[in-house]
Enzyme design. Structure first.
Site, PDB file in Angstrom:
ATOM      1  N   GLY A   1       0.814  -1.223   0.000  1.00  0.00           N
ATOM      2  CA  GLY A   1       0.000   0.000   0.000  1.00  0.00           C
ATOM      3  C   GLY A   1       0.839   1.260   0.000  1.00  0.00           C
ATOM      4  O   GLY A   1       2.024   1.263   0.359  1.00  0.00           O
TER       5      GLY A   1
ATOM      6  N   LYS B   1       4.678   3.651   3.050  1.00  0.00           N
ATOM      7  CA  LYS B   1       4.319   3.564   4.467  1.00  0.00           C
ATOM      8  C   LYS B   1       5.200   2.605   5.249  1.00  0.00           C
ATOM      9  O   LYS B   1       5.684   2.940   6.335  1.00  0.00           O
ATOM     10  CB  LYS B   1       2.852   3.137   4.608  1.00  0.00           C
TER      11      LYS B   1
ATOM     12  N   ASN C   1      -1.434   4.257  10.542  1.00  0.00           N
ATOM     13  CA  ASN C   1      -1.973   4.799   9.291  1.00  0.00           C
ATOM     14  C   ASN C   1      -1.724   6.285   9.136  1.00  0.00           C
ATOM     15  O   ASN C   1      -1.698   6.798   8.028  1.00  0.00           O
ATOM     16  CB  ASN C   1      -3.481   4.541   9.210  1.00  0.00           C
TER      17      ASN C   1
ATOM     18  N   GLY D   1       1.932  -5.067   7.058  1.00  0.00           N
ATOM     19  CA  GLY D   1       3.236  -4.416   7.187  1.00  0.00           C
ATOM     20  C   GLY D   1       3.192  -3.163   8.031  1.00  0.00           C
ATOM     21  O   GLY D   1       4.233  -2.618   8.396  1.00  0.00           O
TER      22      GLY D   1
ATOM     23  N   ASN E   1      44.434  17.443   7.767  1.00  0.00           N
ATOM     24  CA  ASN E   1      44.441  16.134   7.108  1.00  0.00           C
ATOM     25  C   ASN E   1      44.049  16.210   5.640  1.00  0.00           C
ATOM     26  O   ASN E   1      44.174  15.241   4.917  1.00  0.00           O
ATOM     27  CB  ASN E   1      43.514  15.163   7.847  1.00  0.00           C
ATOM     28  N   TYR E   2      43.597  17.366   5.180  1.00  0.00           N
ATOM     29  CA  TYR E   2      43.025  17.474   3.835  1.00  0.00           C
ATOM     30  C   TYR E   2      43.803  18.503   3.037  1.00  0.00           C
ATOM     31  O   TYR E   2      43.959  19.655   3.477  1.00  0.00           O
ATOM     32  CB  TYR E   2      41.553  17.884   3.978  1.00  0.00           C
TER      33      TYR E   2
ATOM     34  N   SER F   1      50.002  24.107  22.512  1.00  0.00           N
ATOM     35  CA  SER F   1      48.710  24.662  22.092  1.00  0.00           C
ATOM     36  C   SER F   1      48.807  25.377  20.750  1.00  0.00           C
ATOM     37  O   SER F   1      49.845  25.927  20.393  1.00  0.00           O
ATOM     38  CB  SER F   1      48.214  25.667  23.144  1.00  0.00           C
TER      39      SER F   1
ATOM     40  N   ARG G   1      -2.815   8.065   3.920  1.00  0.00           N
ATOM     41  CA  ARG G   1      -3.114   8.895   5.084  1.00  0.00           C
ATOM     42  C   ARG G   1      -1.867   9.494   5.743  1.00  0.00           C
ATOM     43  O   ARG G   1      -1.959  10.403   6.540  1.00  0.00           O
ATOM     44  CB  ARG G   1      -3.908   8.067   6.116  1.00  0.00           C
TER      45      ARG G   1
HETATM   46  C1  UD1 Z   1      -7.171  -3.079   7.476  1.00  0.00           C
HETATM   47  C2  UD1 Z   1      -8.425  -3.948   7.551  1.00  0.00           C
HETATM   48  C3  UD1 Z   1      -9.240  -3.545   8.769  1.00  0.00           C
HETATM   49  C4  UD1 Z   1      -8.384  -3.665  10.025  1.00  0.00           C
HETATM   50  C5  UD1 Z   1      -7.095  -2.875   9.879  1.00  0.00           C
HETATM   51  C6  UD1 Z   1      -6.161  -3.198  11.039  1.00  0.00           C
HETATM   52  C7  UD1 Z   1      -8.978  -4.405   5.214  1.00  0.00           C
HETATM   53  C8  UD1 Z   1      -9.910  -4.120   4.093  1.00  0.00           C
HETATM   54  N1  UD1 Z   1      -9.197  -3.762   6.361  1.00  0.00           N
HETATM   55  O1  UD1 Z   1      -7.603  -1.748   7.282  1.00  0.00           O
HETATM   56  O2  UD1 Z   1     -10.357  -4.400   8.899  1.00  0.00           O
HETATM   57  O3  UD1 Z   1      -9.122  -3.205  11.146  1.00  0.00           O
HETATM   58  O4  UD1 Z   1      -6.400  -3.234   8.671  1.00  0.00           O
HETATM   59  O5  UD1 Z   1      -4.975  -2.444  11.021  1.00  0.00           O
HETATM   60  O6  UD1 Z   1      -8.103  -5.231   5.072  1.00  0.00           O
HETATM   61  N2  UD1 Z   1      -1.990  -3.392   1.331  1.00  0.00           N
HETATM   62  C9  UD1 Z   1      -1.469  -4.058   0.242  1.00  0.00           C
HETATM   63  N3  UD1 Z   1      -2.098  -3.963  -0.948  1.00  0.00           N
HETATM   64  C10 UD1 Z   1      -3.244  -3.246  -1.130  1.00  0.00           C
HETATM   65  C11 UD1 Z   1      -3.776  -2.569  -0.006  1.00  0.00           C
HETATM   66  C12 UD1 Z   1      -3.135  -2.670   1.205  1.00  0.00           C
HETATM   67  O7  UD1 Z   1      -0.435  -4.722   0.342  1.00  0.00           O
HETATM   68  O8  UD1 Z   1      -3.747  -3.214  -2.262  1.00  0.00           O
HETATM   69  C13 UD1 Z   1      -1.284  -3.496   2.612  1.00  0.00           C
HETATM   70  C14 UD1 Z   1      -0.895  -2.133   3.179  1.00  0.00           C
HETATM   71  O9  UD1 Z   1       0.402  -1.778   2.750  1.00  0.00           O
HETATM   72  C15 UD1 Z   1      -0.953  -2.360   4.689  1.00  0.00           C
HETATM   73  C16 UD1 Z   1      -1.972  -3.487   4.844  1.00  0.00           C
HETATM   74  O10 UD1 Z   1      -2.143  -4.060   3.561  1.00  0.00           O
HETATM   75  O11 UD1 Z   1       0.293  -2.778   5.187  1.00  0.00           O
HETATM   76  C17 UD1 Z   1      -3.306  -2.979   5.374  1.00  0.00           C
HETATM   77  O12 UD1 Z   1      -3.836  -2.006   4.485  1.00  0.00           O
HETATM   78  P1  UD1 Z   1      -4.477  -0.660   4.999  1.00  0.00           P
HETATM   79  O13 UD1 Z   1      -4.884   0.151   3.830  1.00  0.00           O
HETATM   80  O14 UD1 Z   1      -3.599  -0.017   5.990  1.00  0.00           O
HETATM   81  O15 UD1 Z   1      -5.803  -1.213   5.696  1.00  0.00           O
HETATM   82  P2  UD1 Z   1      -6.627  -0.558   6.863  1.00  0.00           P
HETATM   83  O16 UD1 Z   1      -7.496   0.511   6.295  1.00  0.00           O
HETATM   84  O17 UD1 Z   1      -5.746  -0.204   7.980  1.00  0.00           O
HETATM   85 CA    CA Z   2      -3.583  -0.087   8.265  1.00  0.00          CA
END
Ligand code: UD1
Ligand code: CA
Length: 480
Positions: free
Chosen positions: A27, A38, A246, A118, A405-406, A424, A31
């Site tokens: 992702g 992120k 986030n 992640g 030194n330089y 000194s 935010r």
């Molecule tokens: C997600 C959950 C939510 C939960 C929350 C907990 C979903 C739809 N929602 O929301 O229920 O309460 O985590 O922290 O899963 N990512 C990808 N590919 C994508 C989208 C996201 O790899 O296409 C990864 C992001 O990098 C991130 C993780 O998935 O590390 C979670 O995505 P994020 O957008 O942060 O989900 P939340 O809105 O926090």
């Molecule tokens: Ca998240």
């Protein structure tokens, strides 16, 4: 075999072929309003994803960990290359469900997978083993970890099949909550276990029928439950350990939680940290008992500090190893250097990378050193620059001494022997050697080697004109 050893054996087997860990890290982190991906934002001095990988690596081998990368994938891969984990590309980020679809090929050989986010960095190996165990004993197709944090806003909420049941009928994302569901307090942490074959058989049923037009992994709860599969929730009683990052405010709050835990770990081991909330201590820092850390100190990277040391306020130490009984006075900046027992440094001293400070060395105020090896008992008390230099045991470096030194193109080395006295305000133009036991007169500009036990004076001789000043004053009075 007892239940415990059976569990251990299962984990063993899991680490070979049965169990994989998938970390969703593709992702953008909209935010955070940041150009950096992120998962490369840091808490406790390390990227979010490094924390997650560290926890996962305690449970399965790095070769069984798959990070789903997409946004700035090359940067994320490069930053994590040394961990030995594998990567899966999610070219377009169409949601967490799509992230797992992208990993379909990679995971199909594993009986079960754990799915981690992640951006949930405080996760510990115990959370993963508890989830894995619960998933197996519940014989579930999908197990998720839930919690009741103080503030549930932003998280997906858990709908159970019945009030007291572990079984889950659905996860409802924040934006899809009905007014009645807004009061639901049990949230989805974003940490799951799946029976892989069942997951893959139903993963295609996800739709983009939601506010964001994304494929939500969370919808698998409803999909699987609707197909008669068992979906359960393991509720954790430490929600603050499993919060997501986030926004910048959430990142900073997690950073504070992690640093407080580090300070508590050190204090439990006998280190005194005054006003720990003012100190910035990275997660991997080690400090031995009976050392005192004053307020507003930063200990960063892989810094190791021995016993009976005192680190005074406003000092920043990064990637340094300090022996025992070292005193670092106020406002020092020390990086990538080693400091032996009994040394005293500062206030206002700077060690740039590559310094080796020997036992009982004294480095005083406004002294800067870079790639300098100072042997036992060297004293450099005031206003000095020692760069690319070696200084022998017991040598005294006077105030204002500078190693030049330089030459504008290249760096050169200055060698000073043992028991040398450098007067000194001397400048030592490198490359130059000053041998054991020699003396350098104050204010000298040394351009040639000085042999052992010699005196070198390299400055113009003083001349004195008796009565000159009085005569000048008399002269100017007359002309008024
Ligand atoms: C997600 C959950 C939510 C939960 C929350 C907990 C979903 C739809 N929602 O929301 O229920 O309460 O985590 O922290 O899963 N990512 C990808 N590919 C994508 C989208 C996201 O790899 O296409 C990864 C992001 O990098 C991130 C993780 O998935 O590390 C979670 O995505 P994020 O957008 O942060 O989900 P939340 O809105 O926090
Ligand atoms: Ca998240």
């Amino acid at each position: 075999m007892s239940e415990d050893t059976e569990g251990a054996a299962a984990m063993e087997a899991g680490s070979r072929a049965k169990l994989a860990v998938v970390i969703m890290a593709a992702g953008k982190g909209t935010r955070l309003k940041s150009r950096r991906p992120k998962v490369l934002h840091e808490i406790g001095g390390k990227p979010l994803l490094s924390h997650v990988i560290a926890a996962a690596s305690k449970v399965v081998a790095p070769g069984d960990i798959y990070a789903v990368v997409g946004h700035e994938a090359e940067k994320v891969r490069a930053a994590m290359a040394s961990t030995g984990i594998r990567f899966v590309e999610q070219a377009e980020q169409r949601g967490t469900g799509h992230a797992i679809q992208s990993a379909g090929e990679a995971i199909k050989g594993y009986e079960n997978i754990l799915v981690l986010s992640g951006d949930v960095p405080l996760i510990r190996p115990e959370h993963l083993t508890a989830l894995w165990k619960f998933h197996q004993t519940q014989n579930a197709a999908m197990t998720l970890v839930s919690a009741e944090p103080e503030c549930a806003t932003g998280y997906g909420r858990i709908l159970h099949t019945a009030p007291d049941s572990v079984e889950v009928a659905a996860i409802v994302e924040q934006k899809m909550l009905t007014p009645e569901q807004l009061s639901l307090r049990e949230v989805n942490i974003g940490l799951y276990a799946f029976r892989t074959a069942t997951l893959l058989a139903h993963l295609g049923k996800l739709t983009t029928d939601n506010q964001h037009g994304e494929l939500y992994l969370t919808d698998m709860a409803q999909v699987l439950h609707g197909s008669g599969e068992r979906v359960v929730a393991l509720k954790t009683d430490e929600p603050e350990q499993l919060l997501g990052a986030n926004t910048v405010a959430e990142l900073v709050a997690l950073d504070a939680t992690l640093r407080a835990a580090t300070a508590n770990r050190l204090m439990a081991a006998g280190v005194t940290i005054f006003r720990p909330e003012t100190c910035v201590i990275d997660a991997e820092v080690e400090v031995a008992a009976d050392t005192i850390i004053e307020p507003f100190v930063q200990l960063l990277g892989s810094t190791h500090i021995g016993t009976d040391c005192r680190i005074r306020s406003y000092t920043v130490i990064e990637n340094c190893t300090l022996g025992d009984e070292v005193l670092v006075r106020q406002s020092c900046v020390l990086a990538d250097s080693t400091i032996a027992n009994g040394a005293q440094i500062g206030p206002f001293a700077r060690l740039r990378p590559g310094c080796e400070v020997g036992e009982d060395v004294h480095i005083g105020n406004f002294v800067e050193a870079k790639k300098a090896k100072l042997h036992k008992g060297v004293k450099a008390g005031h206003l000095t620059y020692l760069g690319d230099a070696e200084v022998g045991e017991g040598t005294n470096i006077g105030a204002g001494v500078i190693t030049c030194n330089y030459d504008g193109v290249r760096k050169h080395v200055t060698r000073i022997g043992r028991d040398v006295f450098v007067g000194s305000d001397s400048t030592l133009v490198a490359p130059v050697s000053v041998e054991d036991g020699s003396y350098i007169g104050a204010g000298s500009c040394i351009t040639k080697d000085v042999p052992a036990d010699a005196l070198a004076v390299a400055r113009s001789r003083q001349f004195t004109k008796e009565g000159w000043a009085a005569a000048r004053r008399a002269q100017s009075k007359k002309s008024e």
